[in-house]
Write a protein that holds these residues in place. Sequence first.
Motif, PDB file in Angstrom:
ATOM      1  N   PRO A 171       0.899  -1.213   0.020  1.00  0.00           N
ATOM      2  CA  PRO A 171       0.021   0.063   0.194  1.00  0.00           C
ATOM      3  C   PRO A 171       0.714   1.120   0.046  1.00  0.00           C
ATOM      4  N   THR A 182      -2.439   8.980   3.777  1.00  0.00           N
ATOM      5  CA  THR A 182      -2.789   7.896   4.784  1.00  0.00           C
ATOM      6  C   THR A 182      -4.096   8.560   5.404  1.00  0.00           C
ATOM      7  N   PRO A 185      -9.473   7.486   3.014  1.00  0.00           N
ATOM      8  CA  PRO A 185      -9.685   6.046   2.116  1.00  0.00           C
ATOM      9  C   PRO A 185      -9.266   6.471   0.733  1.00  0.00           C
ATOM     10  N   SER A 252      -6.084   0.452  -1.940  1.00  0.00           N
ATOM     11  CA  SER A 252      -7.420   0.705  -2.151  1.00  0.00           C
ATOM     12  C   SER A 252      -8.384   0.061  -0.974  1.00  0.00           C
ATOM     13  N   ASP A 253      -9.378   0.816  -0.811  1.00  0.00           N
ATOM     14  CA  ASP A 253     -10.324   0.469   0.326  1.00  0.00           C
ATOM     15  C   ASP A 253     -11.719   0.215  -0.119  1.00  0.00           C
ATOM     16  N   VAL A 254     -12.152   0.664  -1.328  1.00  0.00           N
ATOM     17  CA  VAL A 254     -13.282   0.286  -1.925  1.00  0.00           C
ATOM     18  C   VAL A 254     -13.042   0.414  -3.660  1.00  0.00           C
ATOM     19  N   LYS A 272     -11.615  -7.050  -1.128  1.00  0.00           N
ATOM     20  CA  LYS A 272     -11.943  -5.852  -1.250  1.00  0.00           C
ATOM     21  C   LYS A 272     -13.582  -5.397  -1.552  1.00  0.00           C
ATOM     22  N   PHE A 322     -18.950   1.259   1.366  1.00  0.00           N
ATOM     23  CA  PHE A 322     -17.719   1.836   2.451  1.00  0.00           C
ATOM     24  C   PHE A 322     -18.457   1.759   3.818  1.00  0.00           C
ATOM     25  N   LYS A 325     -18.219  -2.056   4.938  1.00  0.00           N
ATOM     26  CA  LYS A 325     -17.217  -2.662   4.339  1.00  0.00           C
ATOM     27  C   LYS A 325     -16.672  -3.859   5.148  1.00  0.00           C
ATOM     28  N   ASP A 326     -16.890  -4.027   6.473  1.00  0.00           N
ATOM     29  CA  ASP A 326     -16.658  -5.047   7.355  1.00  0.00           C
ATOM     30  C   ASP A 326     -17.468  -6.131   6.984  1.00  0.00           C
TER      31      ASP A 326
END
Length: 382
Positions: A171, A182, A185, A252-254, A272, A322, A325-326
């Motif tokens: 990342p 950072t 997101p 990337s987070d989403v 992801k 988002f 997301k969990d």
Amino acid sequence: MPKVLLTGGGTAGHVTPNIALIPYLKERGFEIEYMGSYDGIEKKLIENEGIPYTGIDSGKLRRYASVQNLKDPHHILHGIREARRYMKKNRPDVVFSKGGFVAVPVVLAARRYRIPVVIHESDLSPGLANKICIPRANKICFSFPETEKYLGGKGIHTGLPVRDELLKGDPAKGREVCGFTTEKPVLMVIGGSLGSLNVNNAVRGALSQLLEKFQIVHICGAGKMDPSFDGTPGYVQFEYVSDGLNDLMAMSDVFISRAGANVICELAALKKPNVLIPLGTDASRGDQILNAESFEKRGFSHVLLEQDLNTDSLIAAVAEVFENKDKYIDAMEKAGGENAARMVADIIAETAGEPVPDGDTDVSDEEIMAAHMEEDKEQEEE
């Protein structure tokens, strides 16, 4: 040393699973060669891997008036003859096909010379090219549980081979390439290896609102970048990324993505959360819609149909994924799954030298032309 001939082409999705297999096939002692079109995307990708490459003729059946349409059936049939000559001379121990029209002549030639064939079906329902190949294969690997009903008892659920290096992204390197921090997101947009004009336009229409929450890396496709957005803080666009894609995906987070089997299986392997916008039936046979529905049913994805795509619906879909997301990550983690590349390599090794079942070796020219037309439709999608 046993020899395997790999084939598949037309889009990166027909090639990268073959690349994922290469180290596992080498471990099993295979000499590896590849057959694809003269100048398709597969040629450069495979030659970059140092694998001997043989090109065969492959015409293009356009859905519009062109004098080339009179010449291309000759090219297609010439490609079939070239595949047969190769098979007669080189006699590989096994052929592995990842699909795409260029694979059809290779599978037919292997069958004619009684060389065993393993194929892989990425999508939930087989396209015309693989429908021609399935009866002529010893074994069929597949990605989606729902696919088994189409395969006549020869199917093995392996999942889709994913390159090991894709799972080893950094990342920090991704943020360095994009100039991201950072503190916010990251949203990544992927339209498939050829890009997607409709998805690109929707993202750009919603860009100011999305940037309030996210930093955005946007892979647009060749010729689909918009220089008017260059220099927009928190937004970076690329035509295509090969080296370093794993780093961009790791940061990337989403994701916003089309629903081609290759990319969505990569997203599942990486755990992801994603919004899928499947290609509609006006530009495809509807396979992406089925792929996306399967992923949504399993809790991996949020699906936004193309006819419902607009600025508001896109922003709402990204926000939903988002915020939850969990939940999406947990569903993908619980699904588990073995190393698909290792499984498929084992199946190829087991099949090398197997007897070929009796059956037809040829298909009509009309079937071959129809399969080619379907592949061209999806490659020209936008």
